[in-house]
Design an enzyme around this catalytic site. Sequence first.
Site, short mmCIF file in Angstrom:
data_model
loop_
_atom_site.label_atom_id
_atom_site.label_comp_id
_atom_site.label_asym_id
_atom_site.label_seq_id
_atom_site.Cartn_x
_atom_site.Cartn_y
_atom_site.Cartn_z
N TYR A 72 -59.26 36.20 -40.85
CA TYR A 72 -57.99 36.91 -40.63
C TYR A 72 -57.04 36.72 -41.82
O TYR A 72 -56.27 37.61 -42.16
CB TYR A 72 -57.32 36.41 -39.34
CG TYR A 72 -56.16 37.30 -38.95
CD1 TYR A 72 -56.37 38.50 -38.27
CD2 TYR A 72 -54.85 36.97 -39.31
CE1 TYR A 72 -55.32 39.33 -37.94
CE2 TYR A 72 -53.79 37.80 -38.98
CZ TYR A 72 -54.03 38.98 -38.30
OH TYR A 72 -52.99 39.81 -37.98
N PHE A 124 -46.34 65.79 -53.72
CA PHE A 124 -47.57 65.75 -52.93
C PHE A 124 -47.15 65.61 -51.46
O PHE A 124 -46.14 64.98 -51.16
CB PHE A 124 -48.52 64.61 -53.34
CG PHE A 124 -49.78 64.68 -52.53
CD1 PHE A 124 -50.69 65.69 -52.75
CD2 PHE A 124 -50.01 63.80 -51.48
CE1 PHE A 124 -51.82 65.82 -51.95
CE2 PHE A 124 -51.14 63.92 -50.68
CZ PHE A 124 -52.05 64.93 -50.91
N THR A 125 -47.95 66.20 -50.59
CA THR A 125 -47.55 66.34 -49.16
C THR A 125 -47.09 65.02 -48.53
O THR A 125 -45.95 64.90 -48.07
CB THR A 125 -48.73 66.93 -48.37
OG1 THR A 125 -49.89 66.14 -48.61
CG2 THR A 125 -49.00 68.36 -48.80
N ASP A 215 -47.97 57.31 -58.95
CA ASP A 215 -48.97 57.61 -57.93
C ASP A 215 -50.28 57.60 -58.71
O ASP A 215 -50.62 58.55 -59.42
CB ASP A 215 -48.70 58.98 -57.29
CG ASP A 215 -49.78 59.32 -56.26
OD1 ASP A 215 -50.86 58.71 -56.32
OD2 ASP A 215 -49.54 60.20 -55.42
N LYS A 258 -59.93 57.93 -53.76
CA LYS A 258 -60.26 58.83 -54.88
C LYS A 258 -60.84 57.98 -56.02
O LYS A 258 -62.02 57.66 -55.98
CB LYS A 258 -59.02 59.59 -55.34
CG LYS A 258 -58.60 60.74 -54.40
CD LYS A 258 -57.78 60.28 -53.26
CE LYS A 258 -57.08 61.36 -52.50
NZ LYS A 258 -56.37 60.81 -51.32
N ARG A 382 -53.85 75.26 -50.60
CA ARG A 382 -52.76 74.50 -51.22
C ARG A 382 -51.73 75.52 -51.68
O ARG A 382 -51.62 75.85 -52.83
CB ARG A 382 -53.25 73.64 -52.39
CG ARG A 382 -54.17 72.51 -52.02
CD ARG A 382 -53.54 71.20 -51.59
NE ARG A 382 -53.16 71.02 -50.23
CZ ARG A 382 -53.11 69.83 -49.62
NH1 ARG A 382 -53.45 68.73 -50.24
NH2 ARG A 382 -52.69 69.71 -48.38
N PHE A 449 -50.28 71.80 -42.42
CA PHE A 449 -51.57 72.33 -42.88
C PHE A 449 -52.74 71.68 -42.17
O PHE A 449 -53.80 72.28 -42.04
CB PHE A 449 -51.71 72.17 -44.40
CG PHE A 449 -51.54 70.76 -44.88
CD1 PHE A 449 -50.28 70.25 -45.15
CD2 PHE A 449 -52.62 69.92 -45.04
CE1 PHE A 449 -50.11 68.94 -45.57
CE2 PHE A 449 -52.48 68.61 -45.47
CZ PHE A 449 -51.20 68.12 -45.72
O1 PLI Z 1 -54.95 60.23 -48.28
P1 PLI Z 1 -54.30 58.98 -48.67
O2 PLI Z 1 -53.33 58.52 -47.68
O3 PLI Z 1 -55.26 57.89 -49.07
O4 PLI Z 1 -53.51 59.27 -50.06
C1 PLI Z 1 -52.41 60.11 -50.10
C2 PLI Z 1 -52.31 60.77 -51.45
C3 PLI Z 1 -51.34 60.39 -52.32
N1 PLI Z 1 -51.22 60.97 -53.55
C4 PLI Z 1 -52.05 61.95 -53.96
C5 PLI Z 1 -51.86 62.54 -55.32
C6 PLI Z 1 -53.06 62.39 -53.13
O5 PLI Z 1 -53.88 63.34 -53.57
C7 PLI Z 1 -53.21 61.81 -51.83
C8 PLI Z 1 -54.16 62.27 -50.91
N2 PLI Z 1 -54.84 63.36 -51.16
C9 PLI Z 1 -55.69 63.99 -50.36
C10 PLI Z 1 -56.00 63.57 -48.98
C11 PLI Z 1 -56.30 65.18 -50.91
O6 PLI Z 1 -57.14 65.81 -50.23
O7 PLI Z 1 -55.96 65.53 -52.06
#
Ligand code: PLI
Length: 458
Positions: A72, A124-125, A215, A258, A382, A449
Amino acid sequence: MKNYPAEPYKIKVVEPIAMTTREQREAYMKKAGYNTFLLNSEEVYIDLLTDSGTTAMSDKQWAGLMIGDEAYAGSRNFAHLQEVVREYYGFKYVVPTHQGRGAENLLSTIMIKPGDYVPGNMYFTTTRAHQERNGATFTDIIIDEAHDSQIDLPFKGNIDLNKLQKLIDEVGADRIPYICLAVTVNLAGGQPVSMKNMREVKELCSKHGIKVMFDATRCVENAYFIKEREPEYKDATIREILKEMMSYADGCTMSGKKDCLVNIGGFLCINDDDLYQQASELVVLYEGMPSYGGLAGRDMEAMAIGITESVDFHYIQHRIAQCRYLAEKLEAAGVPIVKPVGGHAVFLDARAFLPHLDQEEFPAQVLAAELYIESGVRSMERGIISAGRDKVTGQNHKPKLELVRLTIPRRVYTYAHLDHVAEGVINLFKRREQIKGLNMVYEPKLLRFFTSRFEPKA
Ligand code: PLI
């Protein structure tokens, strides 16, 4: 002869994928309310919805899962992650989170007070949603050219320093807790930021006591573009470039799904002792102990290994080449795409593809739905749907870019898969005049979306 690099990996495990008929796909799309997010993965042949969490992990990462320390507190995998983050990114503290938006939540909550402004290179969203939820106004200070899909510039993700200076003059530096600088810029088409621009942004912000938060979600892709396009870095390694990039930030949010090559995970990095203290208090409330922050020990291990693999030149060169390969096929057939091609996806320009549709008939949404029906390829809108509504007026944001994103997962698909994608898009392009718009019949309040539903216009 081919003029692209072959895969720098070989296939050890395979996952069969769905082969469907057009009739089946029409029924699936109708059931999903013409929203590709609402399709089941089993109904999809080639899934280009996102590059997020869709990576194929390496044998070493899978082996890493087996040495997960699920204590933990004080897991050895956290110690490994911390060591790797310090070595590769250079930040003092790391707070693991379940994914990128967990880190955005922490950062926005500890740094923003109501009435603040957070400038950034395009929204970004989830990032903007967290900033607004904490009472800030997001201000777009990306260079104007980024909003034009046809202008070909090497660093189309750059910040316009005049726009930043203007905002500082207008609202005062004390109402700008930080600038959010995304490397690369997802919604502009995966466009990179130059090292020069990062350096200048840091200089200007330091002068005014404004923190620079990256970011860092696609930072390795950004590093590759710097190596390719900024002459003084042509002999530097991706790892060296990455470390220098991060030296111009006071911290970062990271979606590990990513460029850290994992299926789940993220983190917040901070250099400031006091801010780290606040983040480590808050993470306990939302995620977990500061030494696991919503992740299993095994997930932190996979992410630590993924970070080390991500800076391999051959990996990133192949990744960018796959995007270009698809783009070149589409361009040769006259399909309108965003230029230049970015690091994680090819974006179709839905306005130019379907010029007969008004933006409020949701051209990108319908294009994504039709591409699935045509070819079994899942993509993502998008455009106006992703942009949501103005938090004050309630009117639709109407972004200049109305795009469909064909996002390439890391180490997953082959060039032959991309041939199939290109063929599907080109077939659709040939019958574009027959495509009609959509009506939105269900609209959730936040991040619409993901779950909104549509019906074809009569
Ligand atoms: O999906 P998360 O919570 O691990 O990350 C959010 C996020 C933050 N910044 C940027 C530039 C992104 O592209 C992003 C998530 N992007 C997604 C889910 C995408 O499909 O692009």
